[in-house]
Each structure stands twice: as C-alpha cells, then as structure tokens.
Design a protein around this motif. Structure first.
Motif, PDB file in Angstrom:
ATOM      1  N   GLU A  99     -71.470 -50.683  40.093  1.00 32.09           N
ATOM      2  CA  GLU A  99     -71.492 -49.579  40.913  1.00 32.09           C
ATOM      3  C   GLU A  99     -70.191 -48.591  40.855  1.00 32.09           C
ATOM      4  O   GLU A  99     -70.326 -47.242  41.040  1.00 32.09           O
ATOM      5  N   TYR A 100     -69.158 -49.131  40.329  1.00 29.89           N
ATOM      6  CA  TYR A 100     -67.915 -48.447  40.346  1.00 29.89           C
ATOM      7  C   TYR A 100     -67.590 -47.996  38.727  1.00 29.89           C
ATOM      8  O   TYR A 100     -66.481 -47.563  38.463  1.00 29.89           O
ATOM      9  N   GLY A 101     -68.696 -48.076  37.883  1.00 31.45           N
ATOM     10  CA  GLY A 101     -68.266 -48.016  36.582  1.00 31.45           C
ATOM     11  C   GLY A 101     -67.721 -48.849  35.678  1.00 31.45           C
ATOM     12  O   GLY A 101     -67.238 -48.733  34.442  1.00 31.45           O
ATOM     13  N   MET A 102     -67.754 -50.130  36.218  1.00 38.89           N
ATOM     14  CA  MET A 102     -66.947 -50.949  35.514  1.00 38.89           C
ATOM     15  C   MET A 102     -67.883 -52.247  35.064  1.00 38.89           C
ATOM     16  O   MET A 102     -68.840 -52.711  35.699  1.00 38.89           O
ATOM     17  N   ARG A 103     -68.108 -52.468  33.721  1.00 38.20           N
ATOM     18  CA  ARG A 103     -68.827 -53.565  33.000  1.00 38.20           C
ATOM     19  C   ARG A 103     -67.941 -54.960  33.083  1.00 38.20           C
ATOM     20  O   ARG A 103     -67.029 -54.882  32.206  1.00 38.20           O
ATOM     21  N   ALA A 104     -67.917 -55.564  33.931  1.00 36.78           N
ATOM     22  CA  ALA A 104     -66.953 -56.422  34.293  1.00 36.78           C
ATOM     23  C   ALA A 104     -67.206 -57.817  33.428  1.00 36.78           C
ATOM     24  O   ALA A 104     -68.519 -58.332  33.393  1.00 36.78           O
ATOM     25  N   SER A 105     -66.242 -58.372  32.848  1.00 38.18           N
ATOM     26  CA  SER A 105     -66.514 -59.689  32.059  1.00 38.18           C
ATOM     27  C   SER A 105     -66.069 -60.807  33.130  1.00 38.18           C
ATOM     28  O   SER A 105     -66.466 -61.843  33.029  1.00 38.18           O
ATOM     29  N   CYS A 106     -65.201 -60.462  33.973  1.00 35.74           N
ATOM     30  CA  CYS A 106     -64.747 -61.566  34.833  1.00 35.74           C
ATOM     31  C   CYS A 106     -63.972 -61.051  36.190  1.00 35.74           C
ATOM     32  O   CYS A 106     -64.035 -59.751  36.260  1.00 35.74           O
ATOM     33  N   LEU A 107     -63.918 -61.814  37.028  1.00 36.68           N
ATOM     34  CA  LEU A 107     -63.523 -61.633  38.333  1.00 36.68           C
ATOM     35  C   LEU A 107     -62.309 -62.577  38.853  1.00 36.68           C
ATOM     36  O   LEU A 107     -62.429 -63.637  38.512  1.00 36.68           O
ATOM     37  N   PHE A 108     -61.250 -62.043  39.311  1.00 40.48           N
ATOM     38  CA  PHE A 108     -60.460 -63.132  40.067  1.00 40.48           C
ATOM     39  C   PHE A 108     -59.922 -62.284  41.625  1.00 40.48           C
ATOM     40  O   PHE A 108     -60.154 -61.129  41.811  1.00 40.48           O
ATOM     41  N   LEU A 109     -59.601 -63.260  42.460  1.00 40.69           N
ATOM     42  CA  LEU A 109     -59.015 -62.763  43.768  1.00 40.69           C
ATOM     43  C   LEU A 109     -57.734 -63.128  43.759  1.00 40.69           C
ATOM     44  O   LEU A 109     -57.085 -63.794  43.190  1.00 40.69           O
ATOM     45  N   VAL A 110     -57.075 -61.914  44.410  1.00 35.99           N
ATOM     46  CA  VAL A 110     -55.563 -62.087  44.814  1.00 35.99           C
ATOM     47  C   VAL A 110     -55.708 -61.995  46.575  1.00 35.99           C
ATOM     48  O   VAL A 110     -56.053 -61.309  47.076  1.00 35.99           O
ATOM     49  N   ASP A 111     -55.306 -63.321  47.185  1.00 33.60           N
ATOM     50  CA  ASP A 111     -55.427 -63.307  48.423  1.00 33.60           C
ATOM     51  C   ASP A 111     -54.245 -63.283  49.302  1.00 33.60           C
ATOM     52  O   ASP A 111     -52.840 -63.876  48.545  1.00 33.60           O
ATOM     53  N   LEU A 112     -54.040 -62.437  50.166  1.00 36.63           N
ATOM     54  CA  LEU A 112     -52.937 -62.362  50.896  1.00 36.63           C
ATOM     55  C   LEU A 112     -52.662 -63.783  51.622  1.00 36.63           C
ATOM     56  O   LEU A 112     -53.328 -64.195  52.710  1.00 36.63           O
ATOM     57  N   ASN A 113     -51.555 -64.555  51.403  1.00 29.16           N
ATOM     58  CA  ASN A 113     -51.039 -65.767  51.990  1.00 29.16           C
ATOM     59  C   ASN A 113     -49.990 -65.519  53.077  1.00 29.16           C
ATOM     60  O   ASN A 113     -50.115 -66.312  53.677  1.00 29.16           O
ATOM     61  N   ASP A 114     -49.171 -64.685  52.918  1.00 23.94           N
ATOM     62  CA  ASP A 114     -48.022 -64.414  54.021  1.00 23.94           C
ATOM     63  C   ASP A 114     -48.559 -63.050  54.476  1.00 23.94           C
ATOM     64  O   ASP A 114     -48.327 -61.909  53.976  1.00 23.94           O
ATOM     65  N   LYS A 115     -48.833 -62.974  55.988  1.00 23.75           N
ATOM     66  CA  LYS A 115     -49.195 -61.900  56.340  1.00 23.75           C
ATOM     67  C   LYS A 115     -48.256 -60.900  56.466  1.00 23.75           C
ATOM     68  O   LYS A 115     -48.464 -59.697  56.839  1.00 23.75           O
ATOM     69  N   SER A 116     -47.019 -61.298  56.675  1.00 24.20           N
ATOM     70  CA  SER A 116     -45.800 -60.467  56.697  1.00 24.20           C
ATOM     71  C   SER A 116     -45.594 -59.547  55.615  1.00 24.20           C
ATOM     72  O   SER A 116     -44.806 -58.849  55.538  1.00 24.20           O
ATOM     73  N   ALA A 117     -46.384 -59.881  54.383  1.00 24.78           N
ATOM     74  CA  ALA A 117     -46.014 -59.261  53.113  1.00 24.78           C
ATOM     75  C   ALA A 117     -47.310 -58.376  52.684  1.00 24.78           C
ATOM     76  O   ALA A 117     -47.535 -57.675  51.758  1.00 24.78           O
ATOM     77  N   ALA A 118     -48.097 -58.193  53.783  1.00 25.61           N
ATOM     78  CA  ALA A 118     -49.260 -57.143  53.673  1.00 25.61           C
ATOM     79  C   ALA A 118     -48.666 -55.721  53.349  1.00 25.61           C
ATOM     80  O   ALA A 118     -49.484 -55.043  52.498  1.00 25.61           O
ATOM     81  N   SER A 119     -47.643 -55.369  53.342  1.00 23.72           N
ATOM     82  CA  SER A 119     -47.103 -54.010  53.123  1.00 23.72           C
ATOM     83  C   SER A 119     -46.722 -53.832  51.429  1.00 23.72           C
ATOM     84  O   SER A 119     -46.441 -52.913  51.132  1.00 23.72           O
ATOM     85  N   LYS A 122     -52.654 -53.669  37.606  1.00 18.73           N
ATOM     86  CA  LYS A 122     -53.122 -52.580  36.823  1.00 18.73           C
ATOM     87  C   LYS A 122     -52.349 -52.329  35.735  1.00 18.73           C
ATOM     88  O   LYS A 122     -52.928 -52.135  34.498  1.00 18.73           O
ATOM     89  N   ASN A 123     -50.937 -52.263  35.758  1.00 19.45           N
ATOM     90  CA  ASN A 123     -49.960 -52.195  34.683  1.00 19.45           C
ATOM     91  C   ASN A 123     -50.373 -53.366  33.724  1.00 19.45           C
ATOM     92  O   ASN A 123     -50.310 -52.992  32.369  1.00 19.45           O
ATOM     93  N   ALA A 124     -50.206 -54.505  34.156  1.00 13.71           N
ATOM     94  CA  ALA A 124     -50.663 -55.761  32.921  1.00 13.71           C
ATOM     95  C   ALA A 124     -52.193 -55.600  32.394  1.00 13.71           C
ATOM     96  O   ALA A 124     -51.800 -56.006  31.232  1.00 13.71           O
ATOM     97  N   LEU A 125     -53.099 -55.317  33.236  1.00 12.93           N
ATOM     98  CA  LEU A 125     -54.292 -55.505  32.527  1.00 12.93           C
ATOM     99  C   LEU A 125     -54.776 -54.135  31.812  1.00 12.93           C
ATOM    100  O   LEU A 125     -55.702 -53.816  31.102  1.00 12.93           O
ATOM    101  N   GLY A 126     -54.024 -53.061  32.391  1.00 16.75           N
ATOM    102  CA  GLY A 126     -54.283 -51.601  31.898  1.00 16.75           C
ATOM    103  C   GLY A 126     -55.169 -51.116  32.855  1.00 16.75           C
ATOM    104  O   GLY A 126     -56.382 -51.698  33.248  1.00 16.75           O
ATOM    105  N   ASP A 127     -54.933 -49.703  33.488  1.00 18.81           N
ATOM    106  CA  ASP A 127     -55.706 -49.255  34.564  1.00 18.81           C
ATOM    107  C   ASP A 127     -57.051 -49.116  34.144  1.00 18.81           C
ATOM    108  O   ASP A 127     -57.868 -49.295  35.151  1.00 18.81           O
ATOM    109  N   GLY A 128     -57.474 -48.830  33.031  1.00 20.42           N
ATOM    110  CA  GLY A 128     -58.895 -48.647  32.687  1.00 20.42           C
ATOM    111  C   GLY A 128     -59.734 -50.061  32.456  1.00 20.42           C
ATOM    112  O   GLY A 128     -60.892 -50.085  32.430  1.00 20.42           O
ATOM    113  N   ASN A 129     -58.920 -51.323  32.537  1.00 20.97           N
ATOM    114  CA  ASN A 129     -59.737 -52.629  32.286  1.00 20.97           C
ATOM    115  C   ASN A 129     -59.623 -53.189  33.540  1.00 20.97           C
ATOM    116  O   ASN A 129     -60.243 -54.431  33.448  1.00 20.97           O
TER     117      ASN A 129
END
Length: 108
Positions: free
Chosen positions: A60-80, A90-97
């Motif tokens: 739906e967002y134009g991505m043919r995804a090969s994989c998925l991972f989640l990044v969960d907020l563990n410390d609520k004070s770090a939300a910012s 994005k820098n590590a994987l490449g913004d278009g990837n």
C-alpha cells in the motif's frame, strides 16, 4: 500503550539481520535498554495469513517487502528519541530500502 516502529525492508532478511546486529553494537546506548529490536520476520514467501497481510500493508505504501522487524520503545522517557532511531535505521538500510510505520499505521 505500546509504541512500536514497524520496519519493512526490501532487502533480504539475512542482510538486514547483519546490519541490525552492527547497529546494536554501534548504538548500544539506544538499543540496549531504551529501544528493543525484534527478530526479523522473513516475508519473501508468506506462509501465514498474517504474513500475507503484512506484505499487503507494505505494498500500500509502494514497498515490496522482503522482511519486517519491530523497534519497540522500552523506556518511555526516551520517546523523544524516536526520530533519531528512525534516522539511524534509514541511514543504515538506505532510505529507499526501508518503510517505517509508527504502530503499523503512520508513515515516518
């Protein structure tokens, strides 16, 4: 309320795993306690209904995804720091990837 970044990637799951392992070492201050990275779900050959739905969500967002991972907020004070974590990924994987969705709904 749980806060998760759903990160879809067009890169192979094995490649993403290697990159995420390096990020966990490089940015230990983020990924040791403040944010948790899930295991990678390989979506290349969806075998379950939920995997098929995830592939469709990425499409739906134009991505043919090969994989998925989640990044969960563990410390609520770090939300910012969420925008910083998004930029690191994005820098590590490449913004278009990579497609990052806040709680699998809002594009980041």
């Amino acid at each position: 309320m749980a806060i998760s970044l759903f990160c879809y990637s067009s890169r192979a799951a094995e490649d993403v795993k290697g990159i995420l392992d390096l990020l966990a070492v490089q940015y230990r201050d983020f990924f040791a306690e403040k944010f948790l990275i899930s295991s990678i779900d390989d979506l290349k050959n969806p075998t379950t209904y939920s995997d098929s739905v995830l592939v469709e969500i990425a499409l739906e967002y134009g991505m043919r995804a090969s994989c998925l991972f989640l990044v969960d907020l563990n410390d609520k004070s770090a939300a910012s720091l969420l925008p910083t974590v998004e930029a690191i990924i994005k820098n590590a994987l490449g913004d278009g990837n990579v497609l990052i969705l806040f709680n699998n709904e809002e594009r980041r």
